[in-house]
Design an enzyme around this catalytic site. Structure first.
Site, short mmCIF file in Angstrom:
data_model
loop_
_atom_site.label_atom_id
_atom_site.label_comp_id
_atom_site.label_asym_id
_atom_site.label_seq_id
_atom_site.Cartn_x
_atom_site.Cartn_y
_atom_site.Cartn_z
N ASP A 14 0.85 -1.19 0.00
CA ASP A 14 0.00 0.00 0.00
C ASP A 14 0.89 1.24 0.00
O ASP A 14 1.67 1.45 0.93
CB ASP A 14 -0.89 -0.02 1.24
CG ASP A 14 -2.01 1.01 1.18
OD1 ASP A 14 -2.16 1.66 0.12
OD2 ASP A 14 -2.73 1.17 2.18
N ASP A 108 -2.85 2.61 -6.07
CA ASP A 108 -1.85 2.68 -5.00
C ASP A 108 -1.75 1.44 -4.12
O ASP A 108 -1.05 1.47 -3.11
CB ASP A 108 -2.12 3.90 -4.13
CG ASP A 108 -3.47 3.85 -3.44
OD1 ASP A 108 -4.35 3.08 -3.89
OD2 ASP A 108 -3.66 4.57 -2.44
N GLU A 109 -2.41 0.34 -4.47
CA GLU A 109 -2.27 -0.85 -3.65
C GLU A 109 -2.50 -2.11 -4.47
O GLU A 109 -3.20 -2.09 -5.49
CB GLU A 109 -3.22 -0.82 -2.44
CG GLU A 109 -4.69 -0.76 -2.79
CD GLU A 109 -5.57 -0.81 -1.56
OE1 GLU A 109 -5.28 -1.59 -0.63
OE2 GLU A 109 -6.57 -0.08 -1.55
#
Length: 367
Positions: A14, A108-109
């Site tokens: 993350d 983003d993850e």
């Protein structure tokens, strides 16, 4: 946990305050300062906040006005999704050097299954550490990670040592970890569900584990069975590298409320064009058009129409959205409009990766 329960080596990576971190990366003058991405103006909404801003209580989905009151020195910067996608692509390129089993959740993850990996490294913890180090050195931003036997626990663990940290939950530590966990930290337990659990005397994983499956089914419906299993470390969902997209959407929040359908047509044209461009860029089309309307009193309304054929053309999307707009009279002035396309021609299921293997908990794992 049953002796033969299949476990994997899963990493959840993350990125730390991703949008804000990218802005600070590109503009050194913003580093160390409280910034909010988006949110400017009277009607703006914060998309992301730097850790310097979070100390004041600023967070995503908060109105820009409230964020400014909480942090008078807050600096607003506009969103740049093309840039975020560019950085996200660079991060994923690093992931793929370790495994093909990468399941992105957003820009983003992502989940990574490194049970068997390209580096031949038996330690998922060392792989996570190496990936995070490379993201920092090669790209210039930081990431946090959670490592454990399944996606659920890895996701929960990745929040523990943020920012720029990681946490490993070894197989033998899974049950003690879950039993001691505050119920609010369980992935999938939102604010409303947490309050309901509090009222039922459920505050920790141990409290949740003490409830029977019938009890949880009665109070939480279909989710009850999910809670029953995850608190026992049971979550069998595999990392799916080829997630099938189910819909595509675009929306706009306006600086001034729109009081007539006539004023909405120009806005809908821009939104339809954006949806069409994104569909064509991904080489997909859909049949179900949904118009989303948020009124000035924050009530929400959706109207949908399914066509007998797949579409991606902006004009066809716009004409369908117009039909939906005039389907009912306006209830109030409008602050947001959105168009989404679903029932996409992405129905072919991805082949199940042969290398997505599981192993018995009886094996000695190097986490």
């Amino acid at each position: 946990m049953p002796d033969t329960f299949p476990i994997r080596k899963i990493i959840h990576v993350d990125m730390d305050a991703f949008y804000a971190s990218v802005e600070q990366l590109d503009n050194p003058e913003l580093r160390g300062k409280p910034i909010a991405v988006g949110g400017g103006g009277n009607r703006g909404v914060v998309s992301a906040a730097s850790y310097e801003a979070r100390k004041f209580g600023v967070k995503s989905a908060m109105s820009g006005m409230l964020a400014q009151r909480l942090c008078p020195d807050l600096l607003f910067v506009p969103t740049r999704f093309d840039r975020y996608r560019e950085i996200s692509k660079q991060v994923r390129a690093i992931f793929y050097e370790y495994t093909n089993l990468v399941e992105p959740l957003s820009l983003d993850e992502a989940y990574l299954d490194v049970t068997e990996n390209k580096k031949g490294n038996p330690s998922a913890s060392l792989i996570a550490q190496e990936i995070r180090s490379r993201i920092h050195k090669e790209i210039g931003i930081t990431a946090s990670a959670g490592i454990s036997i399944n996606k659920f626990i890895a996701k929960v663990a990745s929040d523990y040592n943020k920012p720029n940290g990681q946490k490993t939950v070894n197989p033998e530590d899974v049950l003690p970890f879950l039993e001691a966990l505050d119920i609010r930290k369980f992935y999938g337990v939102g604010k409303v569900t947490a309050e309901k659990m509090y009222q039922l005397g459920i505050f920790t994983g141990a409290d949740l584990k003490s409830k029977t499956i019938d009890y949880l089914d009665t109070h939480f419906g279909k989710s009850g069975r999910f809670y029953y299993h995850v608190v026992r470390g049971i979550h069998t969902s595999e990392v799916k590298p080829n997630r099938i997209r189910k819909s595509l959407a675009a929306e706009r929040t306006f600086s001034e409320n729109l009081s007539s359908e006539i004023f909405m047509l120009e806005k809908l044209e821009h939104i339809a064009n954006e949806v069409s461009n994104r569909l064509k860029k991904s080489n997909i089309a859909g049949k179900t058009v949904t118009l989303k309307i948020k009124y000035s009193d924050f009530t929400m309304q959706t109207r949908s129409k399914t066509l007998p054929y797949f579409i991606s053309d902006a004009q066809v999307i716009l004409e369908t959205a117009k039909d939906l707009l005039y389907q009912e009279s306006m209830q109030n002035s409008v602050r947001l409009l959105g168009i989404s396309l679903a029932n996409l021609n992405t129905h072919k299921k991805a082949k199940k990766p042969e290398e997505n293997k599981t192993v018995s908990v009886q094996l000695k794992f190097a986490f």
